[in-house]
Structures are given as structure tokens and as C-alpha cells.
Design a protein around this motif. Structure first.
Motif, PDB file in Angstrom:
ATOM      1  N   ARG A 115       2.447   6.496   4.444  1.00 17.97           N
ATOM      2  CA  ARG A 115       1.375   6.522   3.451  1.00 17.97           C
ATOM      3  C   ARG A 115       0.457   7.712   3.672  1.00 17.97           C
ATOM      4  NH1 ARG A 115      -0.768   2.034   4.716  1.00 17.97           N
ATOM      5  NH2 ARG A 115      -2.631   2.785   5.757  1.00 17.97           N
TER       6      ARG A 115
ATOM      7  N   ASP B 206       0.028  10.555   0.735  1.00 18.48           N
ATOM      8  CA  ASP B 206      -1.314  10.770   0.187  1.00 18.48           C
ATOM      9  C   ASP B 206      -1.842  12.168   0.520  1.00 18.48           C
ATOM     10  OD1 ASP B 206      -1.308   8.268  -0.885  1.00 18.48           O
ATOM     11  OD2 ASP B 206      -2.482   7.347   0.719  1.00 18.48           O
TER      12      ASP B 206
ATOM     13  N   TRP C  70       0.835  -1.200   0.000  1.00 14.95           N
ATOM     14  CA  TRP C  70       0.000   0.000   0.000  1.00 14.95           C
ATOM     15  C   TRP C  70       0.867   1.246   0.000  1.00 14.95           C
ATOM     16  CZ3 TRP C  70      -4.769   0.424   3.771  1.00 14.95           C
ATOM     17  CH2 TRP C  70      -5.675   1.350   3.241  1.00 14.95           C
ATOM     18  N   LEU C  71       1.960   1.208   0.730  1.00 14.95           N
ATOM     19  CA  LEU C  71       2.886   2.343   0.731  1.00 14.95           C
ATOM     20  C   LEU C  71       3.537   2.514  -0.635  1.00 14.95           C
ATOM     21  CD1 LEU C  71       4.447   4.599   2.153  1.00 14.95           C
ATOM     22  CD2 LEU C  71       6.090   2.866   2.912  1.00 14.95           C
TER      23      LEU C  71
ATOM     24  N   SER D  86       1.247   4.489  -2.748  1.00 13.60           N
ATOM     25  CA  SER D  86       1.285   5.914  -2.401  1.00 13.60           C
ATOM     26  C   SER D  86       2.516   6.598  -2.976  1.00 13.60           C
ATOM     27  CB  SER D  86       1.253   6.084  -0.872  1.00 13.60           C
ATOM     28  OG  SER D  86       0.064   5.547  -0.332  1.00 13.60           O
TER      29      SER D  86
ATOM     30  N   SER E 236       2.118   2.978   7.607  1.00 11.88           N
ATOM     31  CA  SER E 236       0.846   3.706   7.634  1.00 11.88           C
ATOM     32  C   SER E 236       1.076   5.211   7.765  1.00 11.88           C
ATOM     33  CB  SER E 236      -0.026   3.207   8.792  1.00 11.88           C
ATOM     34  OG  SER E 236      -0.332   1.843   8.641  1.00 11.88           O
TER      35      SER E 236
END
Length: 259
Positions: free
Chosen positions: A204, A208, A119-120, A123, A201
Motif C-alpha cells: 500500500r 500510494d 485498504w490495499l 490503493s 502495508s
């Protein structure tokens, strides 16, 4: 009666949610593979590759979660049976059950950690596409290499679970080995939370937020064309020329003849 209903609903939740999640991930993965077959470069240089890795890792994590639930449910049902008493007296059976605990929890931790870091990566790719578009167009194998490194690091960093986790025959559950020590277990959990959840997290969220601020802030637009011009892929100069041409065509005929 109410307690049984709640228990059945809990069982249904632990079964249906992982099953539905795996089915949805398989659907997403099939769509991404279709994109990969059509255009390999598009799949490699956009979010297709990280999303595919996330779909696979999340599916493995959900299957491990379902397996862990079924494992504990089976162990609980065997609690008062003669088979359970036989297993408690058999060292090899306890070893096999501990092996299942180790594999399930290791897969859950390693795949979930890898998914968070994927997920990172998404981003970071968005950040590069917005702030460094020329560099983004030259990306080729970098995302693939980054995902390989992340997979190896996550798999190696969660090996401590194979050492710390055992099967508790009295509680019929997977627990940390008391012989390891509470201090070591606490340190391992804290490092796991910080390295594989808190840090990615937080990064990210930063990347974002910067991208959102750039895309939707008036200050970020500067002297760029209005939103409707960019959306229609028409530059400001060409838009002005088209407006002037339309105004000339709409002049009265008598005025144009007198001119």
C-alpha cells in the motif's frame, strides 16, 4: 486514589473507544449504502465497496475487542468469589470460557487482517485509475470478487487461533495453550504479522507513493495543461481561443473601425 483514577480512565477508554468506532463505522456504512441504492455501478466500480467491507470488518473487530475487555473484567471480579471457585472445579465451565476466548480472538484477528487487505485494494484501485484510466472504466465485478477471495483467505488463515487459544483459570485470561509449544506459537504469530500486516502495508505504501508522485510531481505532468485548466475542465487550446477572443473584444472601437 490516583491508581483508582487511572484504572477508571483505562476502563472508560476501552469502553468508549470501541463504542465510538462502531457508531462512526455504522454512519459511514449508511452513507455508502445510500450511494449503492442511487447508483449500483458507481458503488461497485469505485471505493464504495471496499470501504463498506472495511466498515463492517472494523465494527466486528471493535465489538470483539469490547467483548474481550468485558470478559476479562468479569473474570477478574469473579476471582475471589465462590462462583469463581466453582467454575475452576467445573470442566464444562472452563470449556465454555475457552470457547469465548477462541471466538473473540479469532474475530479480532480475521476481521483486522481483512480490513488491512481491503485498504490495499483501495490503493490498487487508485493506482489503476491514475495510470490505466481506460481499464479502470471497464472494471465491474473484479473488486467484489477480490474481496470475496480475501475474506475466505483471511478467515481460513486465522483458524490456528481456534486451536492454540485457551482460557487460563489461574490468570483469568485468554492465553496460548502451553501444550502446543512455544515454537509453533511463535511461527504462527510471525506468519500472521508478515502476511496480514507487513506485506499489505508495504504494498500500500508503494502504490500510494507512486500515485502521489505522479499527481504532484512536475515531471509527471509533462505536456499536460496547467493545474487550473484541468481543474476547470478546460483544455489548453480552448483556453487560448477564449483568451484571443477576449483580447479582440477589448480592442478600442476606433481601431476596429479603421481596420
Amino acid at each position: 486514589m490516583a491508581e483508582q483514577f487511572v484504572q477508571y480512565m483505562t476502563y472508560a477508554f476501552y469502553v468508549t473507544m470501541p463504542t465510538a468506532g462502531v457508531m462512526l463505522n455504522c454512519y459511514v456504512f449508511s452513507k455508502l449504502m445510500r450511494i449503492a441504492r442511487r447508483s449500483g455501478s458507481r458503488f461497485e466500480t469505485t471505493s464504495g465497496l471496499p470501504l463498506s467491507a472495511m466498515s463492517v470488518s472494523d465494527s466486528i473487530c471493535l465489538l470483539a475487542t469490547l467483548s474481550q475487555f468485558l470478559f476479562h473484567l468479569t473474570a477478574r471480579n469473579m476471582k475471589d468469589s465462590s462462583m469463581h471457585e466453582l467454575q475452576n472445579n467445573t470442566t464444562s465451565s472452563t470449556t465454555h470460557l475457552s470457547f469465548i476466548c477462541k471466538v473473540d480472538l479469532y474475530l479480532m484477528h480475521s476481521t483486522s487482517a481483512f480490513s488491512v487487505w481491503c485498504w490495499l485494494v483501495l490503493s490498487i484501485l487508485r493506482y489503476i485509475a491514475v495510470f490505466h484510466p481506460l481499464k479502470y472504466r471497464t472494471i465491474w465485478r473484479q473488486p467484489r470478487h477480490a474481496l470475496k477471495v480475501l475474506a475466505v483467505v483471511c478467515a481460513a488463515s486465522e483458524v490456528w487461533i481456534l486451536k492454540f487459544v485457551i482460557y487460563d483459570s489461574e490468570g483469568n485470561s485468554c492465553v496460548e495453550d502451553p501444550a502446543v509449544g512455544f515454537g509453533k506459537v511463535k511461527i504462527a504469530h510471525m506468519l500472521d504479522i508478515v502476511l496480514f500486516y507487513a506485506i499489505p502495508s508495504g504494498l500500500r505504501l508503494i502504490f500510494d507513493s507512486i500515485v502521489l508522485f505522479r499527481c504532484y510531481s512536475c515531471n509527471g505532468l509533462g505536456d499536460s495543461p496547467p493545474i487550473y485548466d484541468r481543474r476547470l475542465a478546460i483544455s489548453a487550446a480552448s483556453m487560448e481561443r477564449k483568451t484571443q477572443s477576449f483580447e479582440l473584444r477589448s480592442l478600442p472601437t476606433s481601431f476596429s473601425k479603421s481596420a
